[in-house]
Design an enzyme around this catalytic site. Structure first.
Site, PDB file in Angstrom:
ATOM      1  N   SER A   8       1.211  -1.211  -0.088  1.00  0.00           N
ATOM      2  CA  SER A   8       0.003   0.241  -0.159  1.00  0.00           C
ATOM      3  C   SER A   8       0.485   1.515   0.029  1.00  0.00           C
ATOM      4  CB  SER A   8      -1.389  -0.113   1.062  1.00  0.00           C
ATOM      5  OG  SER A   8      -1.761   1.709   1.681  1.00  0.00           O
ATOM      6  N   HIS A  33      -1.302  -1.587  -3.874  1.00  0.00           N
ATOM      7  CA  HIS A  33      -2.357  -1.187  -3.881  1.00  0.00           C
ATOM      8  C   HIS A  33      -2.907   0.211  -3.606  1.00  0.00           C
ATOM      9  CE1 HIS A  33      -6.057  -2.066  -1.152  1.00  0.00           C
ATOM     10  NE2 HIS A  33      -5.569  -1.343  -0.456  1.00  0.00           N
ATOM     11  N   ASP A  35      -4.722   3.501  -1.920  1.00  0.00           N
ATOM     12  CA  ASP A  35      -5.203   3.743  -0.949  1.00  0.00           C
ATOM     13  C   ASP A  35      -6.342   5.130  -1.009  1.00  0.00           C
ATOM     14  OD1 ASP A  35      -5.703   1.254   1.533  1.00  0.00           O
ATOM     15  OD2 ASP A  35      -3.798   1.535   1.577  1.00  0.00           O
ATOM     16  N   MET A  37      -9.080   8.425   0.275  1.00  0.00           N
ATOM     17  CA  MET A  37      -9.446   8.322   1.581  1.00  0.00           C
ATOM     18  C   MET A  37     -10.409  10.231   1.336  1.00  0.00           C
ATOM     19  SD  MET A  37      -7.694   7.086   4.588  1.00  0.00           S
ATOM     20  CE  MET A  37      -6.549   5.198   4.241  1.00  0.00           C
ATOM     21  N   HIS A  66      -8.554   0.561  -4.165  1.00  0.00           N
ATOM     22  CA  HIS A  66      -9.394   0.864  -2.878  1.00  0.00           C
ATOM     23  C   HIS A  66      -9.852   1.802  -2.462  1.00  0.00           C
ATOM     24  CE1 HIS A  66      -9.418  -0.449   1.695  1.00  0.00           C
ATOM     25  NE2 HIS A  66     -10.885  -0.298   1.076  1.00  0.00           N
ATOM     26  N   MET A  68     -12.204   4.039  -0.205  1.00  0.00           N
ATOM     27  CA  MET A  68     -13.224   4.223   1.207  1.00  0.00           C
ATOM     28  C   MET A  68     -13.653   5.670   0.760  1.00  0.00           C
ATOM     29  SD  MET A  68      -9.722   3.596   3.459  1.00  0.00           S
ATOM     30  CE  MET A  68      -8.422   3.385   2.093  1.00  0.00           C
ATOM     31  N   MET A 137     -11.566  -5.858   5.627  1.00  0.00           N
ATOM     32  CA  MET A 137     -11.200  -4.331   6.411  1.00  0.00           C
ATOM     33  C   MET A 137     -10.024  -5.821   7.756  1.00  0.00           C
ATOM     34  SD  MET A 137      -9.986  -2.303   4.626  1.00  0.00           S
ATOM     35  CE  MET A 137      -9.103  -1.364   5.733  1.00  0.00           C
ATOM     36  N   GLY A 142      -8.613   3.964   7.419  1.00  0.00           N
ATOM     37  CA  GLY A 142      -8.590   5.176   7.802  1.00  0.00           C
ATOM     38  C   GLY A 142      -6.916   5.857   8.107  1.00  0.00           C
ATOM     39  N   PHE A 143      -6.610   4.324   8.618  1.00  0.00           N
ATOM     40  CA  PHE A 143      -4.793   4.942   8.903  1.00  0.00           C
ATOM     41  C   PHE A 143      -4.614   3.669   8.859  1.00  0.00           C
ATOM     42  CE2 PHE A 143      -8.053   7.266  11.429  1.00  0.00           C
ATOM     43  CZ  PHE A 143      -6.981   9.061  11.227  1.00  0.00           C
ATOM     44  N   GLY A 144      -3.040   3.633   8.311  1.00  0.00           N
ATOM     45  CA  GLY A 144      -1.928   2.440   8.586  1.00  0.00           C
ATOM     46  C   GLY A 144      -1.098   2.592   9.923  1.00  0.00           C
ATOM     47  N   ASP A 175      -6.647  -6.603   4.199  1.00  0.00           N
ATOM     48  CA  ASP A 175      -6.014  -5.506   4.522  1.00  0.00           C
ATOM     49  C   ASP A 175      -6.147  -4.677   6.059  1.00  0.00           C
ATOM     50  OD1 ASP A 175      -5.380  -2.910   4.215  1.00  0.00           O
ATOM     51  OD2 ASP A 175      -6.433  -2.030   2.264  1.00  0.00           O
ATOM     52  N   GLY A 176      -4.785  -4.624   6.307  1.00  0.00           N
ATOM     53  CA  GLY A 176      -4.600  -3.581   7.672  1.00  0.00           C
ATOM     54  C   GLY A 176      -3.864  -4.967   8.260  1.00  0.00           C
TER      55      GLY A 176
HETATM   56  C1  DX5 Z   1      -6.370   1.478   5.595  1.00  0.00           C
HETATM   57  C2  DX5 Z   1      -5.598   0.939   4.689  1.00  0.00           C
HETATM   58  C3  DX5 Z   1      -4.907  -0.197   4.499  1.00  0.00           C
HETATM   59  C4  DX5 Z   1      -3.653   0.561   5.178  1.00  0.00           C
HETATM   60  C5  DX5 Z   1      -3.119  -1.113   5.157  1.00  0.00           C
HETATM   61  O1  DX5 Z   1      -7.322   2.405   5.715  1.00  0.00           O
HETATM   62  O2  DX5 Z   1      -6.778   1.089   3.477  1.00  0.00           O
HETATM   63  O3  DX5 Z   1      -4.500  -0.404   3.295  1.00  0.00           O
HETATM   64  O4  DX5 Z   1      -3.037   1.157   4.628  1.00  0.00           O
HETATM   65  O5  DX5 Z   1      -1.800  -0.112   6.680  1.00  0.00           O
HETATM   66  P1  DX5 Z   1      -1.108  -0.840   7.084  1.00  0.00           P
HETATM   67  O6  DX5 Z   1      -0.558  -2.202   6.723  1.00  0.00           O
HETATM   68  O7  DX5 Z   1      -0.023  -0.544   7.864  1.00  0.00           O
HETATM   69  O8  DX5 Z   1      -1.942  -1.464   8.259  1.00  0.00           O
HETATM   70 ZN    ZN Z   2      -6.980  -0.555   1.212  1.00  0.00          ZN
END
Ligand code: DX5
Ligand code: ZN
Length: 216
Positions: A8, A33, A35, A37, A66, A68, A137, A142-144, A175-176
């Site tokens: 990602s 990937h 993301d 948002m 992806h 969101m 998910m 929303g966050f990595g 994902d996540g």
């Molecule tokens: C969260 C994203 C993920 C995120 C995954 O909203 O969809 O793709 O970037 O991040 P990691 O691998 O750091 O959990």
């Molecule tokens: Zn994602």
């Protein structure tokens, strides 16, 4: 069983995004990937069409986009034109999911639906035959860099049963919170595509980390 790693770029360094895309190009990754948002569906804003267009110019792997975002219908064609090979929309964000999925497929690209951690797999029963991929998910979007939600393993197993019955070619993406431990369990439970952001980009050798994830 197909195994794909999808780094990602949310976790990439945007000061040198080109360098990070080149690393992904050289690596064993199968997808890039992206993301997207909107600050409404999720409490964060990332990037959109102009960034995807620039990534597409240098990417040598398919873009796994992806979304969101709420009510994505008006943006499906622009994201497809920007270079997406797969578009994922959220079940929770679409009023007429069947229509949205058909719209994605009408662009000649692959259609995928994402479920948040609280959404049961069973809601996909009447749409799964239309899908190329389902994204589960394993954190709240929303966050990595968040911790993996363990209940995801059960959902992967349930989804695999549904897919085997109705649409065996459909891929399962997660994902996540993916790392070597969660990634191994996910592959063993039947996942095909692992998204990994911070675990890849915070590692000392991201290219090697992608390789190690693929051969878990
Ligand atoms: C969260 C994203 C993920 C995120 C995954 O909203 O969809 O793709 O970037 O991040 P990691 O691998 O750091 O959990
Ligand atoms: Zn994602």
């Amino acid at each position: 069983m197909r195994r794909i790693i999808a780094p990602s770029i949310l976790a990439a360094n945007f000061n040198h995004l080109e360098k990070d895309i080149e690393m992904i190009n050289r690596s064993d990754a199968g997808f890039i990937h992206c993301d997207v948002m909107d600050g409404v569906f999720v409490p964060n804003i990332s990037f959109g069409i102009p960034v995807i267009e620039h990534v597409k110019k240098i990417a040598q792997k398919p873009l796994d986009v992806h979304l969101m975002i709420v009510n994505p219908d008006g943006l499906i064609i622009p994201f497809a034109k920007a270079g997406a090979s797969v578009i994922t929309v959220h079940y929770e964000a679409c009023k007429h999911l069947h229509r949205t999925v058909q719209l994605i497929k009408s662009q000649g690209i692959k259609a995928s639906v994402c479920l948040n951690p609280h959404t049961p797999v069973a809601v996909l029963e009447d749409i799964i035959s239309e899908l190329d991929m389902v994204l589960l998910m394993s954190v709240n979007p929303g966050f990595g860099g968040q911790d993996f939600i363990e209940n995801t393993y059960k959902k992967v197993t349930q989804l695999k049963t549904l897919i085997e019955k109705i649409n065996p070619d459909c891929l399962i993406e997660v994902d996540g919170g993916v790392n070597f431990e969660t990634g191994k369990n996910l592959f063993e439970n039947g996942a095909n595509v692992l998204v990994a952001g911070s675990f890849v980009f915070n590692s000392e050798n991201p290219e090697e980390t992608i390789h190690q994830l693929k051969i878990l």
